[in-house]
Write a protein that holds these residues in place. Sequence first.
Motif, PDB file in Angstrom:
ATOM      1  N   GLU A  34       0.522  -1.139   0.088  1.00 29.41           N
ATOM      2  CA  GLU A  34      -0.081   0.024   0.047  1.00 29.41           C
ATOM      3  C   GLU A  34       0.897   1.233   0.015  1.00 29.41           C
ATOM      4  OE1 GLU A  34      -3.447   0.145   2.524  1.00 29.41           O
ATOM      5  OE2 GLU A  34      -3.073  -1.793   3.293  1.00 29.41           O
ATOM      6  N   PRO A  35       0.414   2.389  -0.549  1.00 27.84           N
ATOM      7  CA  PRO A  35       1.209   3.856  -0.402  1.00 27.84           C
ATOM      8  C   PRO A  35       1.227   4.323   0.710  1.00 27.84           C
ATOM      9  CG  PRO A  35      -1.036   3.785  -1.611  1.00 27.84           C
ATOM     10  CD  PRO A  35      -0.823   2.603  -1.321  1.00 27.84           C
ATOM     11  N   LEU A  75       7.194   1.524   0.195  1.00 29.93           N
ATOM     12  CA  LEU A  75       5.740   1.339   0.047  1.00 29.93           C
ATOM     13  C   LEU A  75       5.301   1.399  -1.436  1.00 29.93           C
ATOM     14  CD1 LEU A  75       5.195   4.171   2.810  1.00 29.93           C
ATOM     15  CD2 LEU A  75       4.970   1.531   3.176  1.00 29.93           C
ATOM     16  N   GLY A  76       4.071   0.824  -1.561  1.00 31.13           N
ATOM     17  CA  GLY A  76       3.723   0.962  -2.902  1.00 31.13           C
ATOM     18  C   GLY A  76       3.964  -0.177  -3.841  1.00 31.13           C
ATOM     19  N   GLN A  77       4.635  -1.084  -3.462  1.00 26.20           N
ATOM     20  CA  GLN A  77       5.277  -2.108  -4.098  1.00 26.20           C
ATOM     21  C   GLN A  77       5.217  -3.503  -3.632  1.00 26.20           C
ATOM     22  OE1 GLN A  77       9.298  -0.475  -4.756  1.00 26.20           O
ATOM     23  NE2 GLN A  77       8.918  -0.009  -6.739  1.00 26.20           N
TER      24      GLN A  77
END
Length: 400
Positions: A34-35, A75-77
Motif C-alpha cells: 500500500e502507498p 511502500l506501494g510495491q
Amino acid sequence: MRVVIVGAGQAGAALAAKLRALGHQGEIVMLGDEPAPPYQRPPLSKAYLLGEMEEDRLWLRAPEFWAENGVELRLGQAVTEIDPAAKTVTVGGEVLEYDHLALTTGSTPRRLPASIGGALEGVYTVRTLADVDAMRAEFQAGRKVIIVGGGYIGLEAAAVASKLGLDVTVLEMAPRILQRVASPETSDYVRALHQAHGVTVLESTGLNRLIGDDRVEGALLTDGRQLPADFVIVGVGITPNTQLAEMAGVTIDNGIATDEQGRTSDPSIWSAGDCASFPWKGGRIRLESVGNAIDQAEAVAANILGAGAPYEAKPWFWSDQYDLKLQIAGLNSGYDHIVTRKGEGDVASFWYYRGAALLAVDAMNDSRAYMVGKRLIEMGKSPAPEVIVATPDLKTLLKA
C-alpha cells in the motif's frame, strides 16, 4: 544482519520497532504494497468512516520515526518473488538479500463471486484505507445500504451507516448474527441494539445475487424477496495472505504455520499477525486481532535476536458500535454454558464456561468485568458461575 519484513501493517510495524528497541544494529527493510505508511485498521470502519478521524491520526508512528530509527520503508510495491535457497526477495524488480525474513502479510477480505454480482460498481469491502476512501462518498443520509454478513466488521459498518442517517439492512445467512464468534446472549444484545437504531437485521437469510447492469441496484434474497440498494458492503470474513509463503515453500496450515517461537518450516523465515497460525493448547490457531498482531510480532523480533522464548498468546478483542464498547477476553471455543452478569442500564457481561473452566468473557460497557475476566483467565482461575453472579466487586476475585 539484515531483516526484511514483508507487510507494513500492525504486525510488521511492531516487529520493526521492537527489533530496534531490543538493540538490533543491523539493517531493517519493511516492504508494503500500500502507498500509505503503517496505519491502524480498526478505526477505518468506525471513526475514520464517520469522519471523526483524519488520515494522519491512523498512522502507527509519525512518518519520521522510521527513518530516525534506521528502518528502510518501501511502500506501494508488492513483493513478486521469494527465493529461500538464495535468501532473497524481489520487489519492484530489485532483488534484496536477507538473513531473516518476516512475513507479516495480513489477510484479504472475502469477496462475492462475480457470478452473483460481486464485481458490480458500488460493492465494497472494508479492509484498507483505499477501501474506505472509495466508499465514503456513498454514505449520505437517506440512501439504502445492504450489508452482507453479520460479523463484527459488517455490524460496525452498519452502526456507522445508521448514525449517518442511512437506511440499513444486514443480511446474515446463519440463524443469528455473530454466530461463529459469540454466544446467543451476545447476539441478542447486539441485535437489539441495532434494531433500536432502526437497522433491519435479517437472519437465516442469504444472498441469491446482486441486481444491476454495471452498478448494483438491489439484492435478490434466498427467500425470494428483492431489496433495493444504493450500495452494498460485504463483510463475510477474511483469508490469510499465504501466497508468498507458498512461493517460499513453507508449510501452510490455516495460514502460515509457525512453531511456538514464530519460525516457519524454513529456519530463516518467520511470521506473525493475521496470516500466521501457531501452536495453542495441543492444537493450532490463528488470531485476527490487533493485540495478537503486536504481541506475536514483538515475540518474533525477540526470537530473531536469539531469545528462544515461546509466544504465549493472551487473546483479547474489541468492537465499538454506537455507544456500545464490547470487550472480549479469552477464546470461547468449546464452551458449554454461559453465565450472565447484569449491571445497571446497558451494562452486562457474559461469561463462557466449559465444565468448571472459565474460557472467555464478553463485556458490554463493563470495563471492570473485562479487566477481571482477562486477569482470571491469564491466571488460570475459574470462579464458580454462582460466584461470578453474586460477587458485588469482581476485583475481589483476583485475590481469592
